[in-house]
Structure formats: C-alpha cells, structure tokens
Scaffold this motif. Sequence first.
Motif, PDB file in Angstrom:
ATOM      1  N   PHE A   4     -56.714  60.648  -6.353  1.00  0.00           N
ATOM      2  CA  PHE A   4     -55.345  60.854  -6.810  1.00  0.00           C
ATOM      3  C   PHE A   4     -54.487  59.664  -6.423  1.00  0.00           C
ATOM      4  CE2 PHE A   4     -55.722  64.900  -8.523  1.00  0.00           C
ATOM      5  CZ  PHE A   4     -56.549  65.664  -7.718  1.00  0.00           C
ATOM      6  N   GLY A   5     -54.774  59.121  -5.262  1.00  0.00           N
ATOM      7  CA  GLY A   5     -53.926  58.090  -4.684  1.00  0.00           C
ATOM      8  C   GLY A   5     -54.118  56.715  -5.296  1.00  0.00           C
ATOM      9  N   ASN A   6     -55.382  56.365  -5.610  1.00  0.00           N
ATOM     10  CA  ASN A   6     -55.616  54.961  -5.905  1.00  0.00           C
ATOM     11  C   ASN A   6     -55.622  54.601  -7.388  1.00  0.00           C
ATOM     12  OD1 ASN A   6     -58.052  55.914  -6.720  1.00  0.00           O
ATOM     13  ND2 ASN A   6     -59.199  55.187  -4.927  1.00  0.00           N
ATOM     14  N   SER A   7     -55.127  55.501  -8.236  1.00  0.00           N
ATOM     15  CA  SER A   7     -55.047  55.101  -9.640  1.00  0.00           C
ATOM     16  C   SER A   7     -53.740  54.358  -9.865  1.00  0.00           C
ATOM     17  CB  SER A   7     -55.146  56.315 -10.561  1.00  0.00           C
ATOM     18  OG  SER A   7     -54.149  57.239 -10.243  1.00  0.00           O
ATOM     19  N   GLU A   8     -53.868  53.112 -10.254  1.00  0.00           N
ATOM     20  CA  GLU A   8     -52.680  52.299 -10.450  1.00  0.00           C
ATOM     21  C   GLU A   8     -52.040  52.630 -11.786  1.00  0.00           C
ATOM     22  OE1 GLU A   8     -55.415  49.412  -8.059  1.00  0.00           O
ATOM     23  OE2 GLU A   8     -55.239  49.161 -10.230  1.00  0.00           O
ATOM     24  N   PRO A   9     -50.750  52.375 -11.902  1.00  0.00           N
ATOM     25  CA  PRO A   9     -50.102  52.598 -13.202  1.00  0.00           C
ATOM     26  C   PRO A   9     -50.753  51.730 -14.266  1.00  0.00           C
ATOM     27  CG  PRO A   9     -48.653  51.429 -11.665  1.00  0.00           C
ATOM     28  CD  PRO A   9     -49.822  51.926 -10.885  1.00  0.00           C
ATOM     29  N   GLU A  10     -51.059  52.339 -15.409  1.00  0.00           N
ATOM     30  CA  GLU A  10     -51.781  51.635 -16.471  1.00  0.00           C
ATOM     31  C   GLU A  10     -50.804  51.109 -17.510  1.00  0.00           C
ATOM     32  OE1 GLU A  10     -55.067  50.964 -16.948  1.00  0.00           O
ATOM     33  OE2 GLU A  10     -55.276  51.619 -14.882  1.00  0.00           O
ATOM     34  N   PRO A  11     -51.174  50.023 -18.153  1.00  0.00           N
ATOM     35  CA  PRO A  11     -50.376  49.609 -19.319  1.00  0.00           C
ATOM     36  C   PRO A  11     -50.499  50.665 -20.411  1.00  0.00           C
ATOM     37  CG  PRO A  11     -52.404  48.303 -19.134  1.00  0.00           C
ATOM     38  CD  PRO A  11     -52.282  49.122 -17.890  1.00  0.00           C
ATOM     39  N   PRO A  12     -49.517  50.721 -21.317  1.00  0.00           N
ATOM     40  CA  PRO A  12     -49.492  51.786 -22.327  1.00  0.00           C
ATOM     41  C   PRO A  12     -50.773  51.891 -23.162  1.00  0.00           C
ATOM     42  CG  PRO A  12     -47.840  50.071 -22.778  1.00  0.00           C
ATOM     43  CD  PRO A  12     -48.339  49.864 -21.401  1.00  0.00           C
ATOM     44  N   SER A  13     -51.436  50.754 -23.436  1.00  0.00           N
ATOM     45  CA  SER A  13     -52.664  50.826 -24.226  1.00  0.00           C
ATOM     46  C   SER A  13     -53.860  51.108 -23.324  1.00  0.00           C
ATOM     47  CB  SER A  13     -52.881  49.502 -24.957  1.00  0.00           C
ATOM     48  OG  SER A  13     -53.087  48.473 -24.013  1.00  0.00           O
ATOM     49  N   GLY A  14     -55.027  51.344 -23.938  1.00  0.00           N
ATOM     50  CA  GLY A  14     -56.244  51.598 -23.156  1.00  0.00           C
ATOM     51  C   GLY A  14     -56.341  53.056 -22.776  1.00  0.00           C
ATOM     52  N   PRO A  15     -57.372  53.375 -21.954  1.00  0.00           N
ATOM     53  CA  PRO A  15     -57.592  54.783 -21.605  1.00  0.00           C
ATOM     54  C   PRO A  15     -56.421  55.349 -20.807  1.00  0.00           C
ATOM     55  CG  PRO A  15     -59.035  53.326 -20.332  1.00  0.00           C
ATOM     56  CD  PRO A  15     -58.355  52.483 -21.347  1.00  0.00           C
ATOM     57  N   SER A  16     -56.128  56.612 -21.015  1.00  0.00           N
ATOM     58  CA  SER A  16     -55.003  57.228 -20.310  1.00  0.00           C
ATOM     59  C   SER A  16     -55.372  57.454 -18.851  1.00  0.00           C
ATOM     60  CB  SER A  16     -54.671  58.557 -20.967  1.00  0.00           C
ATOM     61  OG  SER A  16     -55.684  59.489 -20.673  1.00  0.00           O
ATOM     62  N   PRO A  17     -54.362  57.557 -17.977  1.00  0.00           N
ATOM     63  CA  PRO A  17     -54.639  57.836 -16.570  1.00  0.00           C
ATOM     64  C   PRO A  17     -55.477  59.106 -16.410  1.00  0.00           C
ATOM     65  CG  PRO A  17     -52.321  57.370 -16.889  1.00  0.00           C
ATOM     66  CD  PRO A  17     -52.938  57.374 -18.242  1.00  0.00           C
ATOM     67  N   MET A  18     -55.236  60.069 -17.302  1.00  0.00           N
ATOM     68  CA  MET A  18     -55.996  61.322 -17.245  1.00  0.00           C
ATOM     69  C   MET A  18     -57.478  61.063 -17.482  1.00  0.00           C
ATOM     70  SD  MET A  18     -56.201  64.495 -16.848  1.00  0.00           S
ATOM     71  CE  MET A  18     -54.563  65.192 -16.878  1.00  0.00           C
ATOM     72  N   ASP A  19     -57.793  60.249 -18.497  1.00  0.00           N
ATOM     73  CA  ASP A  19     -59.194  59.923 -18.767  1.00  0.00           C
ATOM     74  C   ASP A  19     -59.821  59.223 -17.570  1.00  0.00           C
ATOM     75  OD1 ASP A  19     -59.166  61.030 -21.258  1.00  0.00           O
ATOM     76  OD2 ASP A  19     -58.685  59.154 -22.298  1.00  0.00           O
ATOM     77  N   LEU A  20     -59.059  58.316 -16.981  1.00  0.00           N
ATOM     78  CA  LEU A  20     -59.578  57.586 -15.821  1.00  0.00           C
ATOM     79  C   LEU A  20     -59.862  58.540 -14.670  1.00  0.00           C
ATOM     80  CD1 LEU A  20     -57.416  54.335 -15.781  1.00  0.00           C
ATOM     81  CD2 LEU A  20     -59.745  54.654 -16.606  1.00  0.00           C
ATOM     82  N   ALA A  21     -58.924  59.476 -14.459  1.00  0.00           N
ATOM     83  CA  ALA A  21     -59.110  60.436 -13.369  1.00  0.00           C
ATOM     84  C   ALA A  21     -60.354  61.280 -13.604  1.00  0.00           C
ATOM     85  CB  ALA A  21     -57.877  61.318 -13.236  1.00  0.00           C
ATOM     86  N   LYS A  22     -60.538  61.702 -14.860  1.00  0.00           N
ATOM     87  CA  LYS A  22     -61.710  62.519 -15.190  1.00  0.00           C
ATOM     88  C   LYS A  22     -62.996  61.724 -14.994  1.00  0.00           C
ATOM     89  CE  LYS A  22     -59.673  65.646 -18.563  1.00  0.00           C
ATOM     90  NZ  LYS A  22     -59.566  65.894 -20.016  1.00  0.00           N
TER      91      LYS A  22
END
Lengths: 107, 88
Positions: A4-22
């Motif tokens: 939860f802690g180490n996901s950096e803010p993503e640029p608008p394009s590319g995979p969503s933070p949710m996808d990355l978390a999953k």
Amino acid sequence: MSWFGNSEPEPPSGPSPMDLAKQEVDMYSDLFTKMSGLCFKKCVVKMHGESDLNVGEMSCVDRCVSKYMEAQEKVGVILKRAEESLAAQQGGVGGPAAGGVPGVPGR
Amino acid sequence: MTPVQQQDFLQHLESQQRKDSLAMYNNLVFRCFDECSKSFRSKRLDDGETKCINVCAEKFIKLTSRVALRFQDIQQQKAKDEAAGVQR
C-alpha cells in the motif's frame, strides 16, 4: 503490508494504480508459494517421528526466508539494471514497463 | 482509494487467497506423495507411507505458517525502513 505504501503516483497514462496493486498482490502470493515450497524442500529432511518442526528445522526456515528475500532483492536489482540498459539502447522508446520490478527500492 | 476501488481490491485479494489455498492443497499432495510413496506393490498406502504422509502434511502446514510469520517480519521492517528513508 508494504504494497500500500510504496506505490508511487502514476502518470495518467499506463496501467492504473489499482492494476499495479493487484499485480503486486499476485506477485507476492506467487513469491510466498514458491518460497514455502522451497524452504520445505530444503529444511525438512525426514518425515518420520515428530510432526512438529524441530529446532533445527525452525532455524533453517527462518534463515531460508531471510535468504530468499535477500536473493529476491539482489535479482531485482540486476533485472532492473538490465531493463534500464535495454531501454537506453532502444533510445528510450517504449521504456521499461511502468512499475518495473516490484519490491525493489528505487535508487 | 474510493470505496468502490477498495471493494474491487478486496475482492481481488479474496479471490487470490482462495486460489492460494487450492494451490496449496495440490502442492501439499504433490510434495508429500513424491516424498512418501515408496513402493507400488499395493493399491493402498501402507502403514509407513500413511504415517509419512501425515507427518509431511502437518510439517508443511506448520512450516508455511512460520514462513508467513518471518515474511511478515521482513515486509514490516522494509516498510519501516522506507518510511524512515522518506522522512530523511
């Protein structure tokens, strides 16, 4: 847990933070399965007698987990370096996948 | 995270946990069968093999929970280190 802690803010394009978390959840669960299987294979030698883990097996497991995680980090660094040099060769076109190697602290 | 996203994430987590426990079952049978089956003179597990399967399965379960504990320790330590690194 740390994902939860180490996901950096993503640029608008590319995979969503949710996808990355999953993806990170899946990656850690795979890591855990593999690590348990290997540490069992390496630390439990005889299957007769006690069904409790003995002292030797317990300390073996502790070291096994710690070593496995260390190896994971080391391999992650090498993989990241390889990805970076590949990206540099390709002149930054495409570049490494967003998120890179999970569980590896950025330098 | 919005509540909807949170719900989505929790669902993913749960489905992953279900997958894990099913995979763990197969994994356990695979490992303990490989370790314990010695002869194929009978279609039943003999006494020795049965004992071996029991010990193997119990040890595997105990070992897995110990691995989980240590894994958690390491992740928590990492999170702590990262937090300290951010503060600096």
